[in-house]
Design a protein around this motif. Structure first.
Motif, PDB file in Angstrom:
ATOM      1  N   MET A  34     -27.263 -21.397  29.964  1.00  0.00           N
ATOM      2  CA  MET A  34     -27.925 -21.606  28.678  1.00  0.00           C
ATOM      3  C   MET A  34     -28.962 -20.518  28.445  1.00  0.00           C
ATOM      4  O   MET A  34     -29.510 -19.963  29.390  1.00  0.00           O
ATOM      5  N   ARG A  35     -29.232 -20.262  27.194  1.00  0.00           N
ATOM      6  CA  ARG A  35     -30.326 -19.340  26.905  1.00  0.00           C
ATOM      7  C   ARG A  35     -31.597 -20.157  26.667  1.00  0.00           C
ATOM      8  O   ARG A  35     -31.530 -21.263  26.129  1.00  0.00           O
ATOM      9  N   VAL A  36     -32.687 -19.617  27.107  1.00  0.00           N
ATOM     10  CA  VAL A  36     -33.954 -20.332  26.959  1.00  0.00           C
ATOM     11  C   VAL A  36     -35.032 -19.391  26.449  1.00  0.00           C
ATOM     12  O   VAL A  36     -34.896 -18.173  26.543  1.00  0.00           O
ATOM     13  N   GLY A  47     -34.097 -15.596  27.542  1.00  0.00           N
ATOM     14  CA  GLY A  47     -33.530 -15.311  28.849  1.00  0.00           C
ATOM     15  C   GLY A  47     -32.333 -16.202  29.106  1.00  0.00           C
ATOM     16  O   GLY A  47     -32.058 -17.113  28.323  1.00  0.00           O
ATOM     17  N   PHE A  48     -31.603 -15.889  30.166  1.00  0.00           N
ATOM     18  CA  PHE A  48     -30.448 -16.705  30.543  1.00  0.00           C
ATOM     19  C   PHE A  48     -30.765 -17.464  31.828  1.00  0.00           C
ATOM     20  O   PHE A  48     -31.212 -16.858  32.807  1.00  0.00           O
ATOM     21  N   PRO A  72     -24.226 -24.626  27.382  1.00  0.00           N
ATOM     22  CA  PRO A  72     -24.268 -23.296  28.001  1.00  0.00           C
ATOM     23  C   PRO A  72     -23.385 -22.338  27.212  1.00  0.00           C
ATOM     24  O   PRO A  72     -22.290 -22.704  26.793  1.00  0.00           O
ATOM     25  N   VAL A  73     -23.851 -21.121  27.002  1.00  0.00           N
ATOM     26  CA  VAL A  73     -23.015 -20.133  26.308  1.00  0.00           C
ATOM     27  C   VAL A  73     -22.199 -19.327  27.301  1.00  0.00           C
ATOM     28  O   VAL A  73     -21.252 -18.649  26.931  1.00  0.00           O
TER      29      VAL A  73
END
Ligand code: ADP
Ligand code: ZN
Ligand code: ZN
Length: 803
Positions: A34-36, A47-48, A72-73
């Motif tokens: 996921m990106r956060v 960030g990842f 999640p990408v």
């Protein structure tokens, strides 16, 4: 809980995971891939999350601010692929992750939430019902503020909630006025017959739309029919036509129904070729196949039936094709066979549409992806096969960081999934064919065209001879004669001008002699400012000779010609011919490429004149002649692959003629008719070409015998560039094994771009286990300087462009 995060700061110091605390409220939300949003120094950045752990060796951790996605990408496989990509291309982790995602996730966008189509509001938990009660879409910020992310995520997993990205596209889509009829054919005919003779022009317009129930751009309509906009306005007022602003680029495939096609009965050759692939599928074994077959030999049918088998097993397939070959015909073949199981990723889609296709893959709504290079990162989790058509195309290599080659990524992903890869081509890359010969890849051959259709006949014309006989024009007598013949027969001709990059070499017009580097076997590049010629691999330099060293002629000079010049010449020798010119100038407007091709297809011109961009994909029945004006220009690029590229291109161009009933002819004009890449393109004999070319690559230590890496340094100050490149060269010479060859420093073939001087150093090596580490040291060393004084050092491992 601790999240390990790769932050979006592409720099040496930040090219590692940072630990962040996952706040209580997000514990169930945050997942790997996921990106956060995280605090970083004084700012917050994205960030990842690459993993989640229970402990950290640091204390005083800062907290994740919020997630950027509900799901999640990147899946675990792609996260791992990111490590591999970083390693192979010497790029930063963050760049490796970014390149796998659709542009919508990288662009500036407004993020919103909405209920998915199948979801009823009553299905949702009460808190979320409240959110959607008065609105279709909820802003991400509102959802965050109300503390609903964790609940929304659960619903997203069930498929009830979707995230949408409204991209603020920098380039506003261009809209143009289009017209289309409101009435059906019969009604149109009725109106036409009722019109008085004063309304002749209106009649013409109505005629146009009968049997052609499509919209057309207004300006185009006016020019085709030679009517005024008032005429069209009149019909709009009568309610016969409508005017509407439409986007220039519409997705040609969307909402279209494709006629269902069935698997064809394979020929014996096709059956022999597909059997090992099917076995590999059944045994879930990773193999790389080279499907080596001329165009029209039935490769695509083999691809389709292999994919068919994958779908029957409930698995997924990626099919890569160069953007330029991703034609509606190709899409039709895939959609026709597999219907809605297919997602198509092509450059005509808007950023938002591409994201939609990507989501279909992620949601497992499709099982097949057809697309250009970046489709290799399609987030499938149960991949059963990867196919790369026209595998020799250099567009599979990304020419910016991370500089990956889709073929390598394909093989890496297939290894993970234990599934086969098919590389298909009529003229495989030398590296690929060599691997197939060695048995690293399994070679499958289709030697015959379907229906035993013959290849077009190719004639090679010696332009030196023309000159000797007093013909100074750029058209040989033979070509001119054939051009006239086609004009009379009302058949079409494609005229191809081979022109790419800085093809500024020195050639003798009498004997075709080109000045080569004595050490590198590549042509020397001409520099007008000092009348010098230079080798851009090793630095060898010499004057332009006043007389040809071969034949002593004085006609030895710089060589090059443009499409515009050719068009002028055509106008002189064949004034009655209608010519469409296609080059960077005439196709810079969006959509003009397609329009020009359409015009040609509809017979609005006799001759299509163009550069590289017309070499591929053209498949029009009325083309019976292909003329190549100067086969040599690419041959003499300062690139060790120039013969290979010439052979591939000539073979491909020749394939444009006579693809249907009418037989095709090809005329190749050249000053070096004896050069093997031209002779063998004439007989379309790849096997011979391969043998010849390998004999040259070996003594000169080029791929596939050696690997190469290219280091390019650029800066505004020439002295700086030279001294840094020198330092790097020495460093490499000291570090690498004796078997490796470090060439340079030397000015790049394009020695200055945007006022920045460019120098390079080329490494040839066979086995160099420390190379990655050594190159990384070089990059790290100069990265610091890049920030402070604009020095740029780029490293291309296995480069395809050596400029
Ligand atoms: P390639 O991909 O090698 O250029 P295609 O698969 O496009 O070749 O095949 C060329 C033509 O032959 C197509 O029109 C295709 O429909 C047809 N074709 C291919 N395989 C068969 C077959 N087994 N039986 C009949 N026609 C076929
Ligand atoms: Zn000469
Ligand atoms: Zn040289």
């Amino acid at each position: 809980m601790i999240a390990k995060v790769i932050v979006d700061v592409p720099a040496k110091q930040t090219d590692r995971a940072f630990d962040y605390l996952i706040p209580e409220r997000l514990i169930e939300v945050i997942q790997p891939g996921m990106r956060v949003i995280v605090p970083f120094g004084p700012r917050t950045i994205q960030g990842f999350v690459i993993s989640i752990e229970e402990e950290s060796s640091f204390d005083k951790l800062r907290e994740i601010v919020e997630p950027m996605d509900l799901y999640p990408v990147l899946n675990p496989e792609l996260l791992k692929l990111g490590d591999w990509l970083t390693d192979k291309t010497l790029s930063y982790k963050i760049s490796a992750y970014q390149v796998m995602l659709p542009a919508a996730l990288k662009a500036k966008y407004i993020k919103k939430l909405k209920m998915s189509k199948q979801c009823q509001i009553n299905d949702l938990p009460l808190d979320i019902q409240d959110l959607f009660i008065n609105q279709q879409e909820v802003s991400w910020e509102q959802a965050v503020n109300e503390g609903l992310l964790s609940l929304l995520q659960k619903e997203a997993t069930k498929g009830n909630i979707e995230v949408i990205y409204e991209v603020k596209e920098r380039v506003k889509k261009k809209k143009l006025k289009h017209v289309y009829p409101l009435l059906n054919n019969e009604e149109l005919m009725g109106i036409r017959d009722a019109l008085t003779s004063q309304a002749a022009k209106q009649k013409v317009v109505i005629e146009y739309f009968i049997d052609k129930n499509e919209s057309v751009e207004l300006r185009e309509l006016l020019s085709i029919l030679n009517v005024s906009s008032a005429t069209v306005k009149g019909l709009v007022q009568k309610g016969v036509l409508v005017e509407k602003d439409m986007e220039v680029y519409r997705d040609p495939y969307l909402d279209r129904i494709f006629e269902k096609t069935q698997a064809l009965r394979l020929t014996d050759e096709q059956f022999a070729a597909i059997t090992p692939v099917i076995n590999s599928i059944e045994e879930e074994k990773h193999n790389v196949f080279l499907l080596y077959g001329v165009t029209g030999s039935g490769k695509t049918e083999v691809y389709l039936q292999s994919i068919q088998r994958i779908l029957e097993k409930g698995k997924e397939a990626i099919f890569l094709i160069p953007e330029i070959s991703l034609t509606p015909q190709m899409v039709k073949r895939f959609k026709g066979r597999f219907g809605n199981e297919v997602a198509v990723l092509h450059s005509g889609l808007s950023i938002g549409e591409k994201y939609d296709e990507w989501r279909k893959i992620q949601r497992k709504e499709v099982k097949v992806v057809v697309g250009a290079r970046s489709a290799i990162f399609a987030p499938f989790e149960n991949l059963g096969i990867i196919i790369i058509d026209e595998e020799h195309e250099t567009s599979y290599k990304q020419e910016e960081n991370p500089r990956y080659h889709a073929r390598d990524v394909a093989i890496e992903r297939a290894r993970f999934h234990q599934c086969p890869v098919i590389l298909g081509s009529a003229t495989p890359a030398l590296e690929t064919f060599a691997r197939a010969q060695k048995g690293v890849y399994i070679k499958l051959t289709l030697s015959k065209r379907m229906n035993n259709q013959s290849l077009p006949t190719v004639q090679i014309v010696d332009m030196r001879e023309e000159l000797r006989e007093g013909n100074r024009s750029m058209f040989s007598r033979k070509l001119l004669e054939k051009l006239q013949d086609r004009l009379e027969k009302k058949q079409q001709t494609v005229l191809f001008l081979n022109k790419r990059g800085h093809s500024s070499f020195v050639m003798c017009r009498d004997c075709g002699y080109v000045v080569n580097c004595p050490q590198c076997d590549i042509s020397l590049t001409y520099h007008r400012y000092n009348e010098q010629m230079k080798c851009h691999y090793c630095g060898y330099e010499t004057h332009v000779p006043t007389h040809c060293p071969e034949c002593n002629s004085e006609h030895i000079r710089y060589f090059g010609t443009g499409t515009q010049k050719v068009e002028e010449e055509l106008g002189k020798v064949l004034p009655e011919a209608r010519v469409i010119r296609m080059d960077v100038d005439t196709t810079s407007r969006k959509g003009s490429h397609e329009r020009l091709l359409n015009d040609f297809q509809e017979g609005k011109a006799d001759i299509l004149l163009g550069t590289q961009m017309i070499a591929k994909g053209l498949d029009f029945p009325n083309i019976t002649l292909v003329g190549v004006l100067s086969a040599d220009t690419m041959l003499h690029l300062p690139d060790f692959r120039s013969s290979e590229k010439t052979f591939q291109l000539l073979t491909q161009v020749s394939g444009r003629a006579g693809r249907h009933e009418l037989e095709g002819e090809v005329i190749i004009q050249t000053y070096t008719p004896e050069h093997y890449s031209i002779v063998l393109a004439g007989t379309q004999n790849y096997d011979h070409f391969y043998e010849q070319e390998m004999m040259i690559r070996k003594p000169h230590q080029y791929p596939p015998f050696y690997y190469i890496s290219l280091i390019t340094v650029s800066h505004e100050n020439l002295m700086k560039v030279v001294s840094v490149t020198e330092k790097i060269t020495h460093f490499l010479q000291a570090r690498l094994s004796k078997e490796s060859i470090v060439l340079g420093p030397v000015a790049s073939p394009i020695p200055r771009i945007n006022n920045r001087y460019r120098y390079q150093c080329l490494i040839k090596y066979k086995r160099e286990p420390e190379l990655g580490k050594t190159l990384k040291t070089v990059l790290d060393q100069y990265q610091q300087e890049a920030v402070s004084n604009g020095l740029q050092v780029s490293i291309d491992v296995n480069p395809y462009i050596l400029m």
